[in-house]
Write a protein that holds these residues in place. Structure first.
Motif, PDB file in Angstrom:
ATOM      1  N   MET A  26     -16.822   0.381  11.182  1.00  0.00           N
ATOM      2  CA  MET A  26     -15.633   1.088  10.013  1.00  0.00           C
ATOM      3  C   MET A  26     -14.941   2.376  10.534  1.00  0.00           C
ATOM      4  SD  MET A  26     -17.894   2.660   7.030  1.00  0.00           S
ATOM      5  CE  MET A  26     -18.276   1.072   6.522  1.00  0.00           C
ATOM      6  N   THR A  27     -13.867   2.214  10.049  1.00  0.00           N
ATOM      7  CA  THR A  27     -12.933   3.363  10.512  1.00  0.00           C
ATOM      8  C   THR A  27     -11.968   3.823   9.106  1.00  0.00           C
ATOM      9  OG1 THR A  27     -11.338   4.280  12.190  1.00  0.00           O
ATOM     10  CG2 THR A  27     -10.677   2.074  11.390  1.00  0.00           C
ATOM     11  N   VAL A  28     -11.246   4.975   9.359  1.00  0.00           N
ATOM     12  CA  VAL A  28     -10.517   5.404   8.296  1.00  0.00           C
ATOM     13  C   VAL A  28      -9.053   5.213   8.751  1.00  0.00           C
ATOM     14  CG1 VAL A  28      -9.721   7.578   7.204  1.00  0.00           C
ATOM     15  CG2 VAL A  28     -12.168   7.288   7.705  1.00  0.00           C
ATOM     16  N   ALA A  29      -8.108   4.878   7.609  1.00  0.00           N
ATOM     17  CA  ALA A  29      -6.754   4.720   7.949  1.00  0.00           C
ATOM     18  C   ALA A  29      -5.793   5.390   6.927  1.00  0.00           C
ATOM     19  CB  ALA A  29      -6.398   2.957   7.698  1.00  0.00           C
ATOM     20  N   ARG A  30      -4.719   5.989   7.492  1.00  0.00           N
ATOM     21  CA  ARG A  30      -3.941   6.384   6.490  1.00  0.00           C
ATOM     22  C   ARG A  30      -2.610   6.189   6.656  1.00  0.00           C
ATOM     23  NH1 ARG A  30      -7.455  10.222   8.742  1.00  0.00           N
ATOM     24  NH2 ARG A  30      -8.930  11.675   7.585  1.00  0.00           N
ATOM     25  N   GLY A  31      -1.911   6.098   5.651  1.00  0.00           N
ATOM     26  CA  GLY A  31      -0.455   5.705   5.605  1.00  0.00           C
ATOM     27  C   GLY A  31      -0.508   4.427   4.739  1.00  0.00           C
ATOM     28  N   LYS A  32       0.476   3.371   5.052  1.00  0.00           N
ATOM     29  CA  LYS A  32       0.947   2.548   4.325  1.00  0.00           C
ATOM     30  C   LYS A  32       0.090   1.413   4.838  1.00  0.00           C
ATOM     31  CE  LYS A  32       5.117   3.683   3.012  1.00  0.00           C
ATOM     32  NZ  LYS A  32       6.414   3.059   2.094  1.00  0.00           N
ATOM     33  N   LYS A  33      -0.428   0.421   4.165  1.00  0.00           N
ATOM     34  CA  LYS A  33      -1.277  -0.710   4.346  1.00  0.00           C
ATOM     35  C   LYS A  33      -0.739  -1.355   5.567  1.00  0.00           C
ATOM     36  CE  LYS A  33      -3.723  -4.668   2.639  1.00  0.00           C
ATOM     37  NZ  LYS A  33      -5.038  -4.318   2.620  1.00  0.00           N
ATOM     38  N   GLU A  34       0.731  -1.692   5.541  1.00  0.00           N
ATOM     39  CA  GLU A  34       1.277  -2.472   6.548  1.00  0.00           C
ATOM     40  C   GLU A  34       1.235  -1.960   7.876  1.00  0.00           C
ATOM     41  OE1 GLU A  34       3.020  -1.681   3.822  1.00  0.00           O
ATOM     42  OE2 GLU A  34       2.250  -3.428   2.783  1.00  0.00           O
ATOM     43  N   ASP A  35       1.150  -0.413   7.860  1.00  0.00           N
ATOM     44  CA  ASP A  35       1.377   0.176   8.887  1.00  0.00           C
ATOM     45  C   ASP A  35       0.055   0.538   9.564  1.00  0.00           C
ATOM     46  OD1 ASP A  35       4.035   0.408   8.971  1.00  0.00           O
ATOM     47  OD2 ASP A  35       3.982   2.072   7.754  1.00  0.00           O
ATOM     48  N   CYS A  36      -0.841   1.139   8.752  1.00  0.00           N
ATOM     49  CA  CYS A  36      -2.178   1.591   9.399  1.00  0.00           C
ATOM     50  C   CYS A  36      -3.349   0.598   9.568  1.00  0.00           C
ATOM     51  CB  CYS A  36      -2.570   2.959   8.428  1.00  0.00           C
ATOM     52  SG  CYS A  36      -3.109   2.575   6.728  1.00  0.00           S
TER      53      CYS A  36
END
Length: 183
Positions: free
Chosen positions: A104-114
């Motif tokens: 797993m990893t962490v994503a930040r920002g909008k779903k489409e981008d990150c």
């Protein structure tokens, strides 16, 4: 465990049994009863606030990969918003058989981008073995770079497609014409 926020999480862990509390390594006891006590809401909130989500995700991925023995044949790549998106997103690669995560990893920002870029980075991570694994993902991940990353690491893929990926959809329809897969 399904929890919407820290308070919900605290309510769920506050009722752990004595043996569960001992297994977690809790050591503070109630002076009168001698029972192990749970940390309060503020302590849990402070702890979670101090955790670096990227470091946590990397450590968890390392643990999952070190204990995986054999990578499952079928894995799903998907991102889920935390706190309706206010707290970011977790992108997970998990087993189809039982939903257990393998990375797993962490994503930040909008779903489409990150989700797309972080999902691709998760697949490319040297810790993550994809040899002989079939990766499934929703149409959001139907990108040439993501597919290439997967194939270069020895994996295969099954990705959804939508009208908004018109060229891929047209190609899929042409390739499946006359087969039972296209009605």
């Amino acid at each position: 465990m399904d929890a919407r926020d820290v308070l919900d999480l605290w309510r769920k862990v506050a009722c752990l049994s004595q043996s569960q509390r001992q297994a977690l390594g809790l050591c503070v006891r109630d002076k009168q009863s001698g029972q192990l006590t749970m940390p309060g809401y503020d302590a849990l909130n402070d702890l979670l606030g101090a955790v670096d989500p990227t470091a946590y995700a990397r450590a968890l991925t390392a643990f999952l990969q070190a204990h995986a023995e054999l990578l499952p044949r079928s894995l799903a790549l998907d991102g889920k918003s935390v706190g309706n998106g206010r707290c970011g997103m977790i992108v997970t690669l998990c087993r189809h058989e039982d939903g257990r995560p393998v990375a797993m990893t962490v994503a930040r920002g909008k779903k489409e981008d990150c989700e797309v870029s972080e999902g691709r980075a998760l697949l490319a991570d040297p810790q993550v073995a994809l040899v002989n694994a079939l990766i499934t993902a929703d149409p959001l991940h139907n990108k040439e770079d993501t597919v290439r990353t997967n194939l270069e690491k020895g994996g295969d893929y099954l990705l959804g497609t939508k009208e908004n990926t018109a060229n891929r959809l047209a190609g899929a329809k042409q390739a499946l014409k006359g087969t039972p897969f296209l009605s």
